[in-house]
Design a protein around this motif. Structure first.
Motif, PDB file in Angstrom:
ATOM      1  N   GLN A  80       0.832  -1.202   0.000  1.00 33.36           N
ATOM      2  CA  GLN A  80       0.000   0.000   0.000  1.00 33.36           C
ATOM      3  C   GLN A  80       0.872   1.260   0.000  1.00 33.36           C
ATOM      4  O   GLN A  80       0.556   2.242  -0.676  1.00 33.36           O
ATOM      5  CB  GLN A  80      -0.941   0.009   1.209  1.00 33.36           C
ATOM      6  CG  GLN A  80      -2.089  -0.972   1.091  1.00 33.36           C
ATOM      7  CD  GLN A  80      -2.950  -0.973   2.359  1.00 33.36           C
ATOM      8  OE1 GLN A  80      -2.541  -0.473   3.401  1.00 33.36           O
ATOM      9  NE2 GLN A  80      -4.147  -1.532   2.249  1.00 33.36           N
ATOM     10  N   ARG A  81       1.949   1.254   0.774  1.00 28.56           N
ATOM     11  CA  ARG A  81       2.842   2.410   0.820  1.00 28.56           C
ATOM     12  C   ARG A  81       3.489   2.650  -0.547  1.00 28.56           C
ATOM     13  O   ARG A  81       3.664   3.803  -0.960  1.00 28.56           O
ATOM     14  CB  ARG A  81       3.935   2.192   1.854  1.00 28.56           C
ATOM     15  CG  ARG A  81       3.514   2.533   3.251  1.00 28.56           C
ATOM     16  CD  ARG A  81       4.732   2.642   4.158  1.00 28.56           C
ATOM     17  NE  ARG A  81       4.296   2.855   5.518  1.00 28.56           N
ATOM     18  CZ  ARG A  81       4.731   2.172   6.556  1.00 28.56           C
ATOM     19  NH1 ARG A  81       5.610   1.228   6.406  1.00 28.56           N
ATOM     20  NH2 ARG A  81       4.290   2.436   7.752  1.00 28.56           N
ATOM     21  N   ALA A  82       3.849   1.562  -1.212  1.00 25.47           N
ATOM     22  CA  ALA A  82       4.502   1.690  -2.516  1.00 25.47           C
ATOM     23  C   ALA A  82       3.554   2.290  -3.558  1.00 25.47           C
ATOM     24  O   ALA A  82       3.988   2.988  -4.473  1.00 25.47           O
ATOM     25  CB  ALA A  82       5.011   0.338  -2.978  1.00 25.47           C
ATOM     26  N   ASN A  83       2.259   2.029  -3.430  1.00 20.02           N
ATOM     27  CA  ASN A  83       1.272   2.521  -4.393  1.00 20.02           C
ATOM     28  C   ASN A  83       0.699   3.878  -4.023  1.00 20.02           C
ATOM     29  O   ASN A  83      -0.160   4.399  -4.734  1.00 20.02           O
ATOM     30  CB  ASN A  83       0.133   1.514  -4.554  1.00 20.02           C
ATOM     31  CG  ASN A  83       0.603   0.205  -5.171  1.00 20.02           C
ATOM     32  OD1 ASN A  83       1.573   0.186  -5.934  1.00 20.02           O
ATOM     33  ND2 ASN A  83      -0.070  -0.881  -4.825  1.00 20.02           N
ATOM     34  N   THR A  84       1.114   4.458  -2.896  1.00 19.56           N
ATOM     35  CA  THR A  84       0.532   5.716  -2.428  1.00 19.56           C
ATOM     36  C   THR A  84       1.545   6.847  -2.562  1.00 19.56           C
ATOM     37  O   THR A  84       2.685   6.730  -2.143  1.00 19.56           O
ATOM     38  CB  THR A  84       0.110   5.576  -0.947  1.00 19.56           C
ATOM     39  OG1 THR A  84      -0.819   4.521  -0.832  1.00 19.56           O
ATOM     40  CG2 THR A  84      -0.527   6.843  -0.456  1.00 19.56           C
ATOM     41  N   THR A  85       1.059   7.934  -3.136  1.00 17.58           N
ATOM     42  CA  THR A  85       1.895   9.138  -3.219  1.00 17.58           C
ATOM     43  C   THR A  85       1.342  10.267  -2.364  1.00 17.58           C
ATOM     44  O   THR A  85       2.029  11.250  -2.121  1.00 17.58           O
ATOM     45  CB  THR A  85       1.984   9.618  -4.687  1.00 17.58           C
ATOM     46  OG1 THR A  85       0.672   9.852  -5.178  1.00 17.58           O
ATOM     47  CG2 THR A  85       2.715   8.599  -5.543  1.00 17.58           C
ATOM     48  N   ASN A  86       0.133  10.122  -1.899  1.00 17.31           N
ATOM     49  CA  ASN A  86      -0.530  11.141  -1.081  1.00 17.31           C
ATOM     50  C   ASN A  86       0.078  11.125   0.335  1.00 17.31           C
ATOM     51  O   ASN A  86      -0.004  10.120   1.042  1.00 17.31           O
ATOM     52  CB  ASN A  86      -2.034  10.851  -1.035  1.00 17.31           C
ATOM     53  CG  ASN A  86      -2.810  11.913  -0.294  1.00 17.31           C
ATOM     54  OD1 ASN A  86      -2.237  12.794   0.336  1.00 17.31           O
ATOM     55  ND2 ASN A  86      -4.119  11.828  -0.390  1.00 17.31           N
ATOM     56  N   PRO A  87       0.674  12.247   0.790  1.00 19.04           N
ATOM     57  CA  PRO A  87       1.282  12.289   2.122  1.00 19.04           C
ATOM     58  C   PRO A  87       0.269  12.065   3.250  1.00 19.04           C
ATOM     59  O   PRO A  87       0.602  11.441   4.258  1.00 19.04           O
ATOM     60  CB  PRO A  87       1.888  13.688   2.229  1.00 19.04           C
ATOM     61  CG  PRO A  87       1.897  14.249   0.856  1.00 19.04           C
ATOM     62  CD  PRO A  87       0.903  13.488   0.056  1.00 19.04           C
ATOM     63  N   GLN A  90      -0.285   8.387   3.475  1.00 24.64           N
ATOM     64  CA  GLN A  90       0.886   7.730   4.049  1.00 24.64           C
ATOM     65  C   GLN A  90       0.928   7.924   5.570  1.00 24.64           C
ATOM     66  O   GLN A  90       1.291   7.006   6.309  1.00 24.64           O
ATOM     67  CB  GLN A  90       2.163   8.268   3.407  1.00 24.64           C
ATOM     68  CG  GLN A  90       2.386   7.705   2.010  1.00 24.64           C
ATOM     69  CD  GLN A  90       3.710   8.161   1.399  1.00 24.64           C
ATOM     70  OE1 GLN A  90       4.361   9.074   1.912  1.00 24.64           O
ATOM     71  NE2 GLN A  90       4.091   7.520   0.311  1.00 24.64           N
TER      72      GLN A  90
END
Length: 142
Positions: A80-87, A90
């Motif tokens: 999930q962290r790898a696919n998320t760019t929203n701070p 995260q």
């Protein structure tokens, strides 16, 4: 010798005689030490040993299951962290991760505490008396 001096002498003698008798008696011998007390050794019965082993195995199984769950959860979180760019997302994932890690540690500690709180020896233990070894004979009087 006057009457008063005779009375004084008699009173002095009656007081000193018991004191002199007490001074000549030997001091009392110290009491012999009590015999050593037998040591009581308790051993759990075979059924209690078996139950303790079962409890230990259940604890290990539960800890292994918790560890596998934690590994799976950590793997999912990493994806999930790898696919998320929203701070903000995260930060939510980090907070959820901390919460889940605390839960994991609490589960592990709870399992250990429950295992440790189980009675090791129940009242039906087998007991045997172990008598102290007899005193060795001395050769001083021979």
């Amino acid at each position: 010798m006057t009457n008063s001096s005779r009375n004084f002498l008699l009173m002095t003698l009656t007081t000193l005689c018991p004191l002199l008798a007490l001074a000549q008696t030997p001091p009392p011998k110290p009491a012999a030490p009590p015999p050593p007390r037998p040591v009581i050794v308790t051993t759990p019965s075979p059924s209690q040993q078996w139950q303790r082993q079962v409890d230990r195995q259940q604890l290990q199984n539960q800890q292994n299951q918790n560890a596998v769950r934690e590994q799976l959860r950590q793997g999912n979180l990493d994806r999930q962290r790898a696919n998320t760019t929203n701070p903000a997302l995260q930060n939510q994932l980090d907070a959820a991760d901390r919460s889940q890690q605390q839960l994991y540690r609490a589960r592990q500690e709870d399992a250990v505490k429950r295992y440790q709180s189980l009675p090791a020896n129940e009242p039906a233990t087998q007991t045997r008396r172990v008598e102290p070894a007899p005193a060795r004979a001395s050769s001083a009087g021979r």
